[in-house]
Design a protein around this motif. Sequence first.
Motif, PDB file in Angstrom:
ATOM      1  N   VAL A   1      59.704  -0.423   0.034  1.00  0.00           N
ATOM      2  CA  VAL A   1      58.840  -1.507   0.486  1.00  0.00           C
ATOM      3  C   VAL A   1      58.526  -2.553  -0.576  1.00  0.00           C
ATOM      4  CG1 VAL A   1      56.702  -0.288  -0.090  1.00  0.00           C
ATOM      5  CG2 VAL A   1      56.699  -1.908   1.800  1.00  0.00           C
ATOM      6  N   ASN A   2      58.777  -2.259  -1.846  1.00  0.00           N
ATOM      7  CA  ASN A   2      58.262  -3.131  -2.917  1.00  0.00           C
ATOM      8  C   ASN A   2      58.777  -4.564  -2.842  1.00  0.00           C
ATOM      9  OD1 ASN A   2      57.136  -0.760  -3.755  1.00  0.00           O
ATOM     10  ND2 ASN A   2      58.562  -0.424  -5.440  1.00  0.00           N
ATOM     11  N   GLY A   3      60.084  -4.713  -2.618  1.00  0.00           N
ATOM     12  CA  GLY A   3      60.654  -6.052  -2.597  1.00  0.00           C
ATOM     13  C   GLY A   3      60.078  -6.903  -1.487  1.00  0.00           C
ATOM     14  N   TYR A   4      59.959  -6.334  -0.300  1.00  0.00           N
ATOM     15  CA  TYR A   4      59.415  -7.088   0.830  1.00  0.00           C
ATOM     16  C   TYR A   4      57.918  -7.354   0.661  1.00  0.00           C
ATOM     17  CZ  TYR A   4      63.791  -6.552   3.351  1.00  0.00           C
ATOM     18  OH  TYR A   4      65.106  -6.621   3.729  1.00  0.00           O
ATOM     19  N   SER A   5      57.211  -6.445   0.015  1.00  0.00           N
ATOM     20  CA  SER A   5      55.791  -6.699  -0.236  1.00  0.00           C
ATOM     21  C   SER A   5      55.629  -7.958  -1.072  1.00  0.00           C
ATOM     22  CB  SER A   5      55.160  -5.503  -0.969  1.00  0.00           C
ATOM     23  OG  SER A   5      55.209  -4.343  -0.169  1.00  0.00           O
ATOM     24  N   PHE A   6      56.476  -8.103  -2.077  1.00  0.00           N
ATOM     25  CA  PHE A   6      56.382  -9.282  -2.946  1.00  0.00           C
ATOM     26  C   PHE A   6      56.773 -10.552  -2.202  1.00  0.00           C
ATOM     27  CE2 PHE A   6      58.405 -12.235  -5.964  1.00  0.00           C
ATOM     28  CZ  PHE A   6      57.301 -12.537  -6.739  1.00  0.00           C
ATOM     29  N   THR A   7      57.887 -10.529  -1.463  1.00  0.00           N
ATOM     30  CA  THR A   7      58.305 -11.749  -0.768  1.00  0.00           C
ATOM     31  C   THR A   7      57.336 -12.149   0.337  1.00  0.00           C
ATOM     32  OG1 THR A   7      59.721 -10.475   0.749  1.00  0.00           O
ATOM     33  CG2 THR A   7      60.741 -11.345  -1.258  1.00  0.00           C
ATOM     34  N   ARG A   8      56.587 -11.177   0.876  1.00  0.00           N
ATOM     35  CA  ARG A   8      55.618 -11.470   1.921  1.00  0.00           C
ATOM     36  C   ARG A   8      54.279 -11.944   1.360  1.00  0.00           C
ATOM     37  NH1 ARG A   8      56.230 -12.125   7.354  1.00  0.00           N
ATOM     38  NH2 ARG A   8      57.277 -13.830   6.300  1.00  0.00           N
ATOM     39  N   GLY A   9      54.167 -12.028   0.011  1.00  0.00           N
ATOM     40  CA  GLY A   9      52.984 -12.645  -0.576  1.00  0.00           C
ATOM     41  C   GLY A   9      52.087 -11.742  -1.387  1.00  0.00           C
ATOM     42  N   VAL A  10      52.413 -10.456  -1.501  1.00  0.00           N
ATOM     43  CA  VAL A  10      51.599  -9.553  -2.309  1.00  0.00           C
ATOM     44  C   VAL A  10      51.939  -9.777  -3.784  1.00  0.00           C
ATOM     45  CG1 VAL A  10      50.942  -7.161  -2.731  1.00  0.00           C
ATOM     46  CG2 VAL A  10      51.610  -7.881  -0.430  1.00  0.00           C
ATOM     47  N   SER A  11      50.921  -9.848  -4.637  1.00  0.00           N
ATOM     48  CA  SER A  11      51.150 -10.129  -6.053  1.00  0.00           C
ATOM     49  C   SER A  11      51.717  -8.915  -6.773  1.00  0.00           C
ATOM     50  CB  SER A  11      49.841 -10.549  -6.732  1.00  0.00           C
ATOM     51  OG  SER A  11      48.940  -9.459  -6.796  1.00  0.00           O
ATOM     52  N   VAL A  12      52.349  -9.165  -7.913  1.00  0.00           N
ATOM     53  CA  VAL A  12      52.886  -8.082  -8.737  1.00  0.00           C
ATOM     54  C   VAL A  12      51.761  -7.135  -9.147  1.00  0.00           C
ATOM     55  CG1 VAL A  12      54.044  -7.522 -10.910  1.00  0.00           C
ATOM     56  CG2 VAL A  12      54.795  -9.498  -9.567  1.00  0.00           C
ATOM     57  N   ARG A  13      50.601  -7.684  -9.493  1.00  0.00           N
ATOM     58  CA  ARG A  13      49.476  -6.848  -9.897  1.00  0.00           C
ATOM     59  C   ARG A  13      49.047  -5.913  -8.767  1.00  0.00           C
ATOM     60  NH1 ARG A  13      43.590  -8.648 -12.346  1.00  0.00           N
ATOM     61  NH2 ARG A  13      44.863  -8.974 -14.200  1.00  0.00           N
ATOM     62  N   GLU A  14      48.938  -6.443  -7.555  1.00  0.00           N
ATOM     63  CA  GLU A  14      48.516  -5.610  -6.422  1.00  0.00           C
ATOM     64  C   GLU A  14      49.539  -4.527  -6.108  1.00  0.00           C
ATOM     65  OE1 GLU A  14      45.888  -8.277  -3.424  1.00  0.00           O
ATOM     66  OE2 GLU A  14      47.924  -9.006  -3.771  1.00  0.00           O
ATOM     67  N   ILE A  15      50.818  -4.853  -6.269  1.00  0.00           N
ATOM     68  CA  ILE A  15      51.865  -3.873  -5.987  1.00  0.00           C
ATOM     69  C   ILE A  15      51.838  -2.744  -7.001  1.00  0.00           C
ATOM     70  CG2 ILE A  15      54.361  -3.504  -5.915  1.00  0.00           C
ATOM     71  CD1 ILE A  15      54.616  -6.347  -4.771  1.00  0.00           C
ATOM     72  N   LEU A  16      51.841  -3.099  -8.292  1.00  0.00           N
ATOM     73  CA  LEU A  16      51.856  -2.064  -9.331  1.00  0.00           C
ATOM     74  C   LEU A  16      50.578  -1.230  -9.308  1.00  0.00           C
ATOM     75  CD1 LEU A  16      53.486  -3.889 -12.400  1.00  0.00           C
ATOM     76  CD2 LEU A  16      54.549  -2.341 -10.753  1.00  0.00           C
ATOM     77  N   THR A  17      49.447  -1.878  -9.030  1.00  0.00           N
ATOM     78  CA  THR A  17      48.179  -1.157  -8.991  1.00  0.00           C
ATOM     79  C   THR A  17      48.119  -0.225  -7.794  1.00  0.00           C
ATOM     80  OG1 THR A  17      47.143  -3.064 -10.054  1.00  0.00           O
ATOM     81  CG2 THR A  17      45.671  -1.430  -9.108  1.00  0.00           C
ATOM     82  N   GLU A  18      48.732  -0.612  -6.700  1.00  0.00           N
ATOM     83  CA  GLU A  18      48.818   0.292  -5.553  1.00  0.00           C
ATOM     84  C   GLU A  18      49.699   1.502  -5.881  1.00  0.00           C
ATOM     85  OE1 GLU A  18      47.856   1.996  -2.254  1.00  0.00           O
ATOM     86  OE2 GLU A  18      47.042   0.041  -2.793  1.00  0.00           O
ATOM     87  N   MET A  19      50.760   1.251  -6.616  1.00  0.00           N
ATOM     88  CA  MET A  19      51.672   2.346  -6.933  1.00  0.00           C
ATOM     89  C   MET A  19      51.035   3.361  -7.875  1.00  0.00           C
ATOM     90  SD  MET A  19      55.392   0.571  -7.093  1.00  0.00           S
ATOM     91  CE  MET A  19      56.186   2.087  -6.623  1.00  0.00           C
ATOM     92  N   THR A  20      50.095   2.922  -8.688  1.00  0.00           N
ATOM     93  CA  THR A  20      49.380   3.868  -9.552  1.00  0.00           C
ATOM     94  C   THR A  20      48.153   4.444  -8.855  1.00  0.00           C
ATOM     95  OG1 THR A  20      48.130   2.051 -10.588  1.00  0.00           O
ATOM     96  CG2 THR A  20      50.174   2.761 -11.683  1.00  0.00           C
ATOM     97  N   GLY A  21      47.903   4.030  -7.617  1.00  0.00           N
ATOM     98  CA  GLY A  21      46.812   4.603  -6.826  1.00  0.00           C
ATOM     99  C   GLY A  21      45.434   4.156  -7.268  1.00  0.00           C
ATOM    100  N   ARG A  22      45.279   2.885  -7.632  1.00  0.00           N
ATOM    101  CA  ARG A  22      43.991   2.380  -8.123  1.00  0.00           C
ATOM    102  C   ARG A  22      43.343   1.443  -7.110  1.00  0.00           C
ATOM    103  NH1 ARG A  22      43.904   4.031 -13.598  1.00  0.00           N
ATOM    104  NH2 ARG A  22      45.684   5.431 -13.820  1.00  0.00           N
ATOM    105  N   ARG A  23      42.053   1.169  -7.360  1.00  0.00           N
ATOM    106  CA  ARG A  23      41.263   0.378  -6.403  1.00  0.00           C
ATOM    107  C   ARG A  23      41.812  -1.019  -6.184  1.00  0.00           C
ATOM    108  NH1 ARG A  23      35.084   1.500  -8.545  1.00  0.00           N
ATOM    109  NH2 ARG A  23      35.008   3.766  -8.131  1.00  0.00           N
ATOM    110  N   GLY A  24      42.387  -1.613  -7.221  1.00  0.00           N
ATOM    111  CA  GLY A  24      42.859  -2.994  -7.111  1.00  0.00           C
ATOM    112  C   GLY A  24      44.187  -3.156  -6.410  1.00  0.00           C
TER     113      GLY A  24
END
Length: 389
Positions: free
Chosen positions: A119-142
Amino acid sequence: MFALVANRLCRIPSPSVAVRLDARPFSDFTQQISFDIKKCELHGLVDGPPDSAVLTRDQGLRLFRQMQTIRFMQQKVQQLYTQKLVRGSCHHYTGQEACAVGIEAAIDKTDHLITSYRVNGYSFTRGVSVREILTEMTGRRGGVAKGRGGPMHMYAPYFYGGNAIVGAQVSLGAGIALACQYQSSDQISVAVYGDGAANQGQLFEVFNMAALWKLPCVFVCENNRYGKGTSVERASACTDFYKRGDFIPGIRADGMDVLCVREATKFAKDHCRSGKGPIILELQTYRFCGHFVNETSSYRSQAEVEQQQQNDPISRLRGQMLRTNMASAEDFQNIDNEILEEVEEAAEFAVSDPEPSLDDLCNCVYHNSPSLQVRGIHPWAKLQSVDKR
């Protein structure tokens, strides 16, 4: 440094990093050019996408930046996973960047898209920021899903995220298309799946319903078998996925060329919007890493991977623009530097942001609902974080 670590694991040549140099005058560059692209194979169609694609300098640099951002982000994820900062299943998109970026370049922001757990590539192209993606992958609040989704489940407006059940997103994508039709909007639904989901029974049920109801749905199969075998061998193995819809028209396009993906998706989008019903778009692509992070790819040789890396979509676009004087080497080096800085800052936040508290874990399960009580060791006890101080 993280790119070098990840590249050793994925065996992807590391891009050079250079200091910013003086830019050449804008007038020195070619501002627009037409490139020949691979002719698409057709099923149930008389005409198909064009054999050429017009590209402006601004479009080319934007496409390059998007693909390179996904690549660098994936390399950082590789490092975080190795450090056990990303847990659970984690699936790379390295090598397939032209698919997500090319599709997004062809559809509108208000069109709908749903995909698999990759899902990562499409999350970015659909407007999710790199910070939000990486922070989600580490399981954090942001993170984009506030740490609840992890590496598989990310969402954004008009983006219905990654789905862990193989092929399930295709049924959901058809339902979204039905909603578009019911509401008489001109929006379309793009449902993305991989060749591993192509034999799921629900796909064929959905194809049947979509064809009968003429749903405005583009079914995209990312076929990770780029260049495998002759057409006769592929047909005997039933891997002509663009023909799988039988009475649904189909297109097979080069998924390693972002311009070819863009033009094929434009054609598919116009087909759906004209009221002709669904269409299947098979993108022949090749992922340079295994099915998931740190997988031992025993089913393919290193020689095969290295051969396919010659089709790298990022290197291809860079080479096209350099050869036609649409950009300079300094342009690409500066973009690389900016992306590396963005990814590093995002990663620092992703490992320092607090984890979500347990008492918030069951919120947002239902829209506007109070916190749920979950049955555990103590029946129907409410989860609460323990203050360890």
